[in-house]
Structures are given as C-alpha cells and as structure tokens.
Design a protein around this motif. Structure first.
Motif, PDB file in Angstrom:
ATOM      1  N   CYS A 197      38.630  36.947  35.155  1.00 46.90           N
ATOM      2  CA  CYS A 197      37.820  37.336  36.316  1.00 46.90           C
ATOM      3  C   CYS A 197      37.562  36.138  37.230  1.00 46.90           C
ATOM      4  O   CYS A 197      37.452  36.292  38.450  1.00 46.90           O
ATOM      5  N   THR A 207      33.571  45.601  44.797  1.00 46.96           N
ATOM      6  CA  THR A 207      34.177  44.745  45.817  1.00 46.96           C
ATOM      7  C   THR A 207      33.452  43.418  46.003  1.00 46.96           C
ATOM      8  O   THR A 207      33.993  42.502  46.617  1.00 46.96           O
ATOM      9  N   GLU A 222      47.071  35.250  32.790  1.00 42.71           N
ATOM     10  CA  GLU A 222      47.845  36.090  33.697  1.00 42.71           C
ATOM     11  C   GLU A 222      48.132  37.456  33.084  1.00 42.71           C
ATOM     12  O   GLU A 222      48.360  38.435  33.812  1.00 42.71           O
ATOM     13  N   THR A 271      38.842  48.530  41.149  1.00 42.78           N
ATOM     14  CA  THR A 271      38.772  48.510  42.607  1.00 42.78           C
ATOM     15  C   THR A 271      37.443  49.023  43.161  1.00 42.78           C
ATOM     16  O   THR A 271      37.201  48.914  44.370  1.00 42.78           O
ATOM     17  N   ARG A 323      33.067  39.735  42.172  1.00 42.91           N
ATOM     18  CA  ARG A 323      34.154  40.037  41.236  1.00 42.91           C
ATOM     19  C   ARG A 323      34.450  38.792  40.389  1.00 42.91           C
ATOM     20  O   ARG A 323      35.504  38.164  40.491  1.00 42.91           O
ATOM     21  N   VAL A 382      42.141  43.051  35.951  1.00 42.97           N
ATOM     22  CA  VAL A 382      41.219  42.620  37.006  1.00 42.97           C
ATOM     23  C   VAL A 382      41.547  43.366  38.293  1.00 42.97           C
ATOM     24  O   VAL A 382      40.657  43.911  38.966  1.00 42.97           O
ATOM     25  N   ASP A 383      42.818  43.427  38.629  1.00 45.50           N
ATOM     26  CA  ASP A 383      43.248  44.098  39.859  1.00 45.50           C
ATOM     27  C   ASP A 383      42.998  45.604  39.810  1.00 45.50           C
ATOM     28  O   ASP A 383      42.816  46.241  40.863  1.00 45.50           O
ATOM     29  N   ALA A 384      42.982  46.167  38.604  1.00 44.12           N
ATOM     30  CA  ALA A 384      42.816  47.619  38.462  1.00 44.12           C
ATOM     31  C   ALA A 384      41.393  48.086  38.761  1.00 44.12           C
ATOM     32  O   ALA A 384      41.174  49.264  39.064  1.00 44.12           O
ATOM     33  N   GLN A 441      45.294  39.660  34.220  1.00 45.33           N
ATOM     34  CA  GLN A 441      45.114  39.832  35.664  1.00 45.33           C
ATOM     35  C   GLN A 441      45.332  41.265  36.141  1.00 45.33           C
ATOM     36  O   GLN A 441      44.586  41.749  37.000  1.00 45.33           O
ATOM     37  N   PRO A 442      46.316  42.011  35.607  1.00 43.56           N
ATOM     38  CA  PRO A 442      46.473  43.402  36.052  1.00 43.56           C
ATOM     39  C   PRO A 442      45.222  44.250  35.824  1.00 43.56           C
ATOM     40  O   PRO A 442      44.940  45.158  36.621  1.00 43.56           O
TER      41      PRO A 442
END
Length: 214
Positions: free
Chosen positions: A128, A154, A141, A151, A157, A147-149, A144-145
């Motif tokens: 994060c 905002t 890494e 949404t 983060r 974290v990106d998921a 990371q997916p």
C-alpha cells in the motif's frame, strides 16, 4: 465405526483418502473453533513424529503469510503431518508456490487449498505504501494488483488507512485464488473434477478467528 479427526493422533492415509474436500474444510473450521475457544485437542508431538516418519498424508495445503502471529497448525488445532504449510510474506502465489501446491494435491493427496490472509498484514501495508527496499521491492509487486483492485477508496490509499489495508488484504486472497486457477492446469482440473477445493480465508490476529470466504 468411522474415525473422526479427534479419534486419531495424526492424519493417516486411510483417513486422508476417506475425506471429501468439504469435509477437510470443515475439519479446519472445527479446529479453529477449538483454538478460539481454548479447547485444543491433546496431541503427542513425539508420537506424531514417530507415526509420520515413514510417510505423510496431509489433509490440506495452507498458503499463508510468514507473519509470526499466524502459525497455521496452531490456529487450526492441528499437528505434525496434518497439513502442508506454504508461507511467503503476503500469501501470494508464483511458479514455485504453484509447484508446491501441485505436489501437495496431485502427488500427496491433499483435498483442499486454503489461501489464508490475515489482518494487519505488514506485507500488504508495504504494498500500500509502495515500499522500496532490496528484494522486498520486487516481492511486493506481487501484491500490487490487489492494491489496484481496490477502487472505492480514493483518499489515504496507504497503510495509515486500516479500511484500505483490509480491503487490499481481502482482494489479495481473491486474486491469489484466481492466479492459482488460471496458472495451474493441474489444480484447476482437480477442482473441476471435485477432487479438491480452493478457498480463501482471513485470520484475525487480535481474536484468533478465521473467517472463510464464500
């Protein structure tokens, strides 16, 4: 009279083969309930070592985090020889982990894979915060997916936002399950045939309780 988990000092071949994937998950749930209630079974570790010296027949493979507060055998009230325990910071899967899980299920006969995340996960917090530190950088890494998921949050983060961290931890478990299914034909085929189940769960480091997904 059929054996129950409580009636045997370790998991033997006959007991392993007699269990369905759903029964194995229930054994894990029952074990965690005993752990939370401080009603652990009496286990003789020396007897388990002796009994399993010639072979192993684990019921499940648990993919968990290296966090010192989440020892899988203990939180599920299990003993030596009962489960495979794969651990990596952030409980993610890669090629090496997939190979280990394939061995556990296809070769050694385990009936379930449990991807086990936990609250207040340091690896998730590191992802994060986009921490950069030696080999930790590339390891994070893998998270990371997740974290990106997430949404729907905002602002803030980062690891200071406990809600965000937990949502990332939940997403990481779900994405790890998807990674296993998408990248292991062996395990996906076994699951499709009902030979194994692949499930996720979250361990609460404050209460000791495991909450199963789904």
């Amino acid at each position: 009279m059929s054996q129950t988990f409580e009636s045997i000092p370790y998991t033997d071949k006959a007991f392993q083969q007699a269990q369905s994937p759903a029964q194995v998950i229930q054994i894990l749930k029952d074990g965690n309930a005993r752990f939370v209630g401080n009603k652990n079974l009496n286990k003789d570790a020396h007897a388990q070592v002796k009994a399993t010296g010639g072979g192993q027949f684990p019921l499940a493979a648990v993919l968990g985090c290296i966090d010192s507060r989440v020892p899988a055998e203990q939180i599920f009230d299990l003993g030596i020889g009962d489960i495979f325990n794969a651990r990596v910071a952030g409980n993610f899967a890669n090629t090496d982990i997939l190979g280990s899980l394939e061995f556990a299920c296809k070769v050694a006969g385990s009936k379930a894979i449990l991807v086990l995340g936990h609250t207040s996960c340091g690896a998730v917090k590191g992802a994060c915060d986009a921490v950069k530190l030696g080999n930790l950088t590339s390891m994070l890494e893998n998270i990371q997916p997740a974290v990106d998921a997430v949404t729907d949050i905002t602002e803030n983060r980062n690891s200071s936002n406990a809600e965000f961290v937990q949502k990332v931890a939940d997403a990481n478990v779900e994405q790890t399950i998807a990674f296993i299914r998408n990248n292991s034909e062996v395990l996906k085929d076994m699951e499709d045939k009902g030979e194994i189940t692949i499930q996720g769960a979250m361990y609460d480091v404050a209460s000791g309780e495991v909450k199963f997904f789904g």
